[in-house]
Design a protein around this motif. Sequence first.
Motif, PDB file in Angstrom:
ATOM      1  N   MET A  99       0.711  -0.976  -0.238  1.00  0.00           N
ATOM      2  CA  MET A  99      -0.101  -0.138   0.069  1.00  0.00           C
ATOM      3  C   MET A  99       0.918   1.149  -0.014  1.00  0.00           C
ATOM      4  SD  MET A  99      -2.934  -0.521   2.844  1.00  0.00           S
ATOM      5  CE  MET A  99      -3.872   0.594   3.305  1.00  0.00           C
ATOM      6  N   LEU A 103       0.837   4.416  -3.176  1.00  0.00           N
ATOM      7  CA  LEU A 103       0.621   5.899  -2.575  1.00  0.00           C
ATOM      8  C   LEU A 103       2.190   6.472  -3.000  1.00  0.00           C
ATOM      9  CD1 LEU A 103      -1.651   6.771  -1.878  1.00  0.00           C
ATOM     10  CD2 LEU A 103      -1.076   7.415   0.794  1.00  0.00           C
ATOM     11  N   PHE A 139      -5.110   1.681  -3.847  1.00  0.00           N
ATOM     12  CA  PHE A 139      -5.045   2.165  -2.688  1.00  0.00           C
ATOM     13  C   PHE A 139      -6.191   1.865  -1.978  1.00  0.00           C
ATOM     14  CE2 PHE A 139      -5.047   4.727   1.371  1.00  0.00           C
ATOM     15  CZ  PHE A 139      -3.371   4.278   1.645  1.00  0.00           C
ATOM     16  N   CYS A 142      -7.422  -1.264  -1.552  1.00  0.00           N
ATOM     17  CA  CYS A 142      -6.300  -2.269  -0.333  1.00  0.00           C
ATOM     18  C   CYS A 142      -6.918  -1.950   1.210  1.00  0.00           C
ATOM     19  CB  CYS A 142      -4.841  -1.774  -0.674  1.00  0.00           C
ATOM     20  SG  CYS A 142      -3.875  -2.008  -1.986  1.00  0.00           S
ATOM     21  N   GLN A 143      -7.088  -0.650   1.278  1.00  0.00           N
ATOM     22  CA  GLN A 143      -7.450  -0.273   2.261  1.00  0.00           C
ATOM     23  C   GLN A 143      -9.058  -0.860   2.985  1.00  0.00           C
ATOM     24  OE1 GLN A 143      -7.876   3.853   3.535  1.00  0.00           O
ATOM     25  NE2 GLN A 143      -6.140   3.633   5.140  1.00  0.00           N
ATOM     26  N   ASP A 235      -0.312  11.248   1.172  1.00  0.00           N
ATOM     27  CA  ASP A 235       0.692  10.717   1.276  1.00  0.00           C
ATOM     28  C   ASP A 235       1.807  11.215   2.372  1.00  0.00           C
ATOM     29  OD1 ASP A 235       2.860   8.766   0.243  1.00  0.00           O
ATOM     30  OD2 ASP A 235       3.688  10.392  -1.308  1.00  0.00           O
ATOM     31  N   TRP A 238       0.364   9.726   5.398  1.00  0.00           N
ATOM     32  CA  TRP A 238       0.611   8.146   5.452  1.00  0.00           C
ATOM     33  C   TRP A 238       1.807   7.833   5.785  1.00  0.00           C
ATOM     34  CZ3 TRP A 238      -2.491   3.841   5.752  1.00  0.00           C
ATOM     35  CH2 TRP A 238      -2.156   2.684   5.289  1.00  0.00           C
TER      36      TRP A 238
END
Lengths: 248, 115
Positions: A99, A103, A139, A142-143, A235, A238
């Motif tokens: 992930m 990103l 992304f 995936c989350q 980003d 994250w």
Amino acid sequence: MSTSTTLEEPKTGTWDGGNEPLKASYGKLMMWFFLLSDAFTFGAFLIVYGLSRHSHLPYTGTPDDFQFSTEWWPIPEKVFNAFPGFHGVDLPLAFVALMTMILILSSVTMVLAVEAGHRMDKNDVQKWLLWTILFGGTFLGCQAWEWTHFITGTDEGMLLADGSRVFGANMVMNQYGPPLFANLFFFITGFHGFHVTIGWVLLVIAFISTVNGVYHKRGHYEMVEKIGLYWHFVDLVWVFVFTFFYLI
Amino acid sequence: MAAHSDHSNDFHQTGEIPKAQTKVIWKTFFILVALTAVEFLFAFTMDAGTLRNAIFIVLTIFKAFYIVAEFMHLKHETKALIWSIIIPLALIMWLMVALISEGSYYFDSITNYFN
């Protein structure tokens, strides 16, 4: 005749008005200060995480013998060790690594779109915006998977003192550790995911406007630049969530 | 004439589109990937502890620097803009460190004085 020369000289200093001391447009400055305020919000979340974590008992045994318990804060790599398609295999942090890479890649394609905008290269802006939309969407997917797994739980769950088992997580109870652990996971990654979703919608709007030639007619691609600032900020957040939630 | 049909101020491309300058962007990307890889290396080879956490935080700040400075272009803005963004962020970092140690103190107080 000499009276005309006594007029006051106009002030021409940086902060005397009539120019742009920060040499950035209104929109870009406001985006910067919005992001600063947003950084405070995320900072507050991470501060609460640090405070909560340090006010709970840490796990003191060896990592190999680790068991989920509401007594102590869990070791992140024991919680986040699942990967889609590898059921029951212990792959610590592998999915979150993927992930993170997705990103960072989306950030690169975004900055390439901004760069193409500076050159008024409509085709390149379209191409890189499309890549960014693709990576951003991946992304988010995936989350969604990560959340589903976290909520559903593992096969074993957590054994309680009365012999029953708890599976997965909700706001009241979770199999991984103290209730606060799951609450903070939902709030922090959820708030970040919400930001990514908004950024993704903005990117789609920017892509449609680029295809329709709106920015090209305007003579500049500053809108792409402003959305880019927001996207890089997501980003950046994250990077911090990844360190404080998954690594430490 | 309706305003929307007036295209006299529209931008018209003149001449060739300049070539893309993407060297710095890809360099920054590889630095970010390398820093992330180093973080994973430490996560799997080193036992958890204060030192490892400190390494993670330092690497994170490096990553944050590259994202903000190059991707968000802050490095190339004016000094006044750079400082007006950096100073509040530095203060919030301070608050973060302060409250983490406060959490340890709070935990100590409960375990030592109330149990």
